[in-house]
Design a protein around this motif. Sequence first.
Motif, PDB file in Angstrom:
ATOM      1  N   LEU A 148      23.690   2.210   1.340  1.00  9.87           N
ATOM      2  CA  LEU A 148      24.172   0.996   1.997  1.00  9.87           C
ATOM      3  C   LEU A 148      23.027   0.210   2.630  1.00  9.87           C
ATOM      4  N   LEU A 149      22.128   0.907   3.329  1.00 10.04           N
ATOM      5  CA  LEU A 149      21.081   0.232   4.092  1.00 10.04           C
ATOM      6  C   LEU A 149      19.837  -0.090   3.267  1.00 10.04           C
ATOM      7  N   LEU A 150      19.520   0.780   2.313  1.00 10.27           N
ATOM      8  CA  LEU A 150      18.273   0.617   1.572  1.00 10.27           C
ATOM      9  C   LEU A 150      18.468  -0.002   0.191  1.00 10.27           C
ATOM     10  N   GLY A 151      19.660   0.119  -0.342  1.00  9.37           N
ATOM     11  CA  GLY A 151      19.972  -0.498  -1.622  1.00  9.37           C
ATOM     12  C   GLY A 151      19.057  -0.035  -2.741  1.00  9.37           C
ATOM     13  N   LYS A 152      18.549  -0.979  -3.502  1.00  7.76           N
ATOM     14  CA  LYS A 152      17.703  -0.667  -4.654  1.00  7.76           C
ATOM     15  C   LYS A 152      16.342  -0.117  -4.254  1.00  7.76           C
ATOM     16  N   ARG A 153      15.974  -0.285  -2.999  1.00  8.24           N
ATOM     17  CA  ARG A 153      14.656   0.197  -2.535  1.00  8.24           C
ATOM     18  C   ARG A 153      14.727   1.621  -1.996  1.00  8.24           C
ATOM     19  N   LYS A 154      15.864   2.276  -2.181  1.00 11.05           N
ATOM     20  CA  LYS A 154      16.052   3.626  -1.649  1.00 11.05           C
ATOM     21  C   LYS A 154      14.968   4.582  -2.112  1.00 11.05           C
ATOM     22  N   ASP A 155      14.703   4.633  -3.423  1.00 11.81           N
ATOM     23  CA  ASP A 155      13.715   5.571  -3.954  1.00 11.81           C
ATOM     24  C   ASP A 155      12.305   5.225  -3.502  1.00 11.81           C
ATOM     25  N   GLU A 156      12.061   3.946  -3.217  1.00 15.04           N
ATOM     26  CA  GLU A 156      10.741   3.524  -2.741  1.00 15.04           C
ATOM     27  C   GLU A 156      10.531   3.905  -1.282  1.00 15.04           C
ATOM     28  N   ILE A 157      11.553   3.685  -0.453  1.00 16.20           N
ATOM     29  CA  ILE A 157      11.417   3.941   0.986  1.00 16.20           C
ATOM     30  C   ILE A 157      11.507   5.439   1.288  1.00 16.20           C
ATOM     31  N   VAL A 158      12.496   6.098   0.666  1.00 13.34           N
ATOM     32  CA  VAL A 158      12.647   7.544   0.861  1.00 13.34           C
ATOM     33  C   VAL A 158      12.020   8.221  -0.360  1.00 13.34           C
ATOM     34  N   SER A 159      10.709   8.292  -0.355  1.00 16.14           N
ATOM     35  CA  SER A 159       9.991   8.719  -1.555  1.00 16.14           C
ATOM     36  C   SER A 159       9.885  10.229  -1.699  1.00 16.14           C
ATOM     37  N   ARG A 160      10.023  10.944  -0.599  1.00 16.29           N
ATOM     38  CA  ARG A 160       9.907  12.401  -0.667  1.00 16.29           C
ATOM     39  C   ARG A 160      10.690  13.038   0.473  1.00 16.29           C
ATOM     40  N   GLY A 161      10.967  14.317   0.324  1.00 18.69           N
ATOM     41  CA  GLY A 161      11.723  15.033   1.353  1.00 18.69           C
ATOM     42  C   GLY A 161      10.825  15.912   2.193  1.00 18.69           C
ATOM     43  N   PHE A 162      11.415  16.531   3.213  1.00 25.02           N
ATOM     44  CA  PHE A 162      10.689  17.484   4.021  1.00 25.02           C
ATOM     45  C   PHE A 162      10.432  18.754   3.212  1.00 25.02           C
ATOM     46  N   LYS A 163       9.521  19.573   3.705  1.00 23.09           N
ATOM     47  CA  LYS A 163       9.363  20.907   3.136  1.00 23.09           C
ATOM     48  C   LYS A 163      10.677  21.654   3.310  1.00 23.09           C
ATOM     49  N   ARG A 164      11.208  22.198   2.207  1.00 24.96           N
ATOM     50  CA  ARG A 164      12.535  22.790   2.260  1.00 24.96           C
ATOM     51  C   ARG A 164      12.479  24.274   2.584  1.00 24.96           C
ATOM     52  N   HIS A 165      13.030  24.635   3.729  1.00 23.49           N
ATOM     53  CA  HIS A 165      13.287  26.026   4.091  1.00 23.49           C
ATOM     54  C   HIS A 165      14.800  26.134   4.272  1.00 23.49           C
ATOM     55  N   THR A 166      15.436  26.959   3.463  1.00 22.65           N
ATOM     56  CA  THR A 166      16.896  26.999   3.430  1.00 22.65           C
ATOM     57  C   THR A 166      17.494  27.302   4.799  1.00 22.65           C
ATOM     58  N   GLY A 167      16.894  28.237   5.533  1.00 24.81           N
ATOM     59  CA  GLY A 167      17.407  28.581   6.853  1.00 24.81           C
ATOM     60  C   GLY A 167      17.340  27.403   7.816  1.00 24.81           C
ATOM     61  N   ILE A 168      16.229  26.655   7.767  1.00 26.52           N
ATOM     62  CA  ILE A 168      16.079  25.484   8.628  1.00 26.52           C
ATOM     63  C   ILE A 168      17.088  24.413   8.231  1.00 26.52           C
ATOM     64  N   VAL A 169      17.268  24.219   6.926  1.00 30.74           N
ATOM     65  CA  VAL A 169      18.247  23.249   6.432  1.00 30.74           C
ATOM     66  C   VAL A 169      19.651  23.598   6.936  1.00 30.74           C
ATOM     67  N   THR A 170      20.009  24.879   6.844  1.00 27.04           N
ATOM     68  CA  THR A 170      21.325  25.329   7.308  1.00 27.04           C
ATOM     69  C   THR A 170      21.474  25.102   8.806  1.00 27.04           C
ATOM     70  N   PHE A 171      20.460  25.460   9.552  1.00 24.59           N
ATOM     71  CA  PHE A 171      20.450  25.279  11.003  1.00 24.59           C
ATOM     72  C   PHE A 171      20.649  23.810  11.377  1.00 24.59           C
ATOM     73  N   MET A 172      19.868  22.921  10.756  1.00 23.06           N
ATOM     74  CA  MET A 172      19.963  21.500  11.077  1.00 23.06           C
ATOM     75  C   MET A 172      21.297  20.921  10.632  1.00 23.06           C
TER      76      MET A 172
END
Length: 290
Positions: A148-172
């Motif tokens: 909704l907010l980023l539209g077509k520029r989504k992949d450009e603005i959110v270009s990468r994710g955080f380092k993925r640790h499953t336990g941290i992901v679950t916690f958050m």
Amino acid sequence: MMKNKLQWGKSIASFFLVLFMMPLGHAAMIIMEHTLSLSVLHYSAFALGLAGIMMVIRSVYVKGDTRQTLWGLAGGMFFWTGWVEFLFQYFANRFGTQPQVDPISGEIVTKPEYLILPATFGLWMMIMMLYVFCCRTGCDFIRWWQKLLLGKRKDEIVSRGFKRHTGIVTFMELVMIMWTSYLLLMFCYDDNFIGDHHPVTLIIGLLCLIASIFIFRKQLYIPTWGGNIRMAIATVIVFWTPVEIMGRINLFKEIWIAPFEHIFEMTLILAAFVLLATLLIFKTRTPRTV
């Protein structure tokens, strides 16, 4: 073909594992409040939150998606209870925040700690800004806002994710959805905003119930235990929102807020939770669950 197979067994087990944690968490707080002195209670609550953080840190070092998920889930519940709910309770009591009282019956309908929780809305928005603009995620709610907010520029603005640790992901995931749910409920219950008997509050409860069905439907297609449990967190907390609303307007009696009066029922819930947790721990020892 295997990916399209409906995972009824995993989904139901994961759903009830997380679901049973909700009343047990409420009951544990009540029991601690009634059995421990104030000084012991505060130290115990701090130790509970610290234990939760240690569990989450431990999740980074264990192997296996499911085991990391379980460590993150348990750590998140301990953290939320000890360092969020009990800390709010401590400072609310320390500075004399008054509870919300029913003007007719004189009963407490909202404890002081929950009345000051909406003040964290700005902090919640700060974390959400980070997730929406800086993080690739599998959360449909956040991805909807990104689209909704980023539209077509989504992949450009959110270009990468955080380092993925499953336990941290679950916690958050657990903390953020719990936080969001509490904020939503507190604003709904506040007569200055909506009010607990207002049609909007009832509609929100109904929409959350419908949403939980759609989330569970998506959960049915997740073949791994870890992924299924993580999706169950969203399913249960969204489902629990109308449960809280129905309890608030006295459509049923919440046995978990009076555990000493419902020892048999709470013991059954505890036994079922332990049985499911034991089953999942056993499953994580086999290569097929990772």
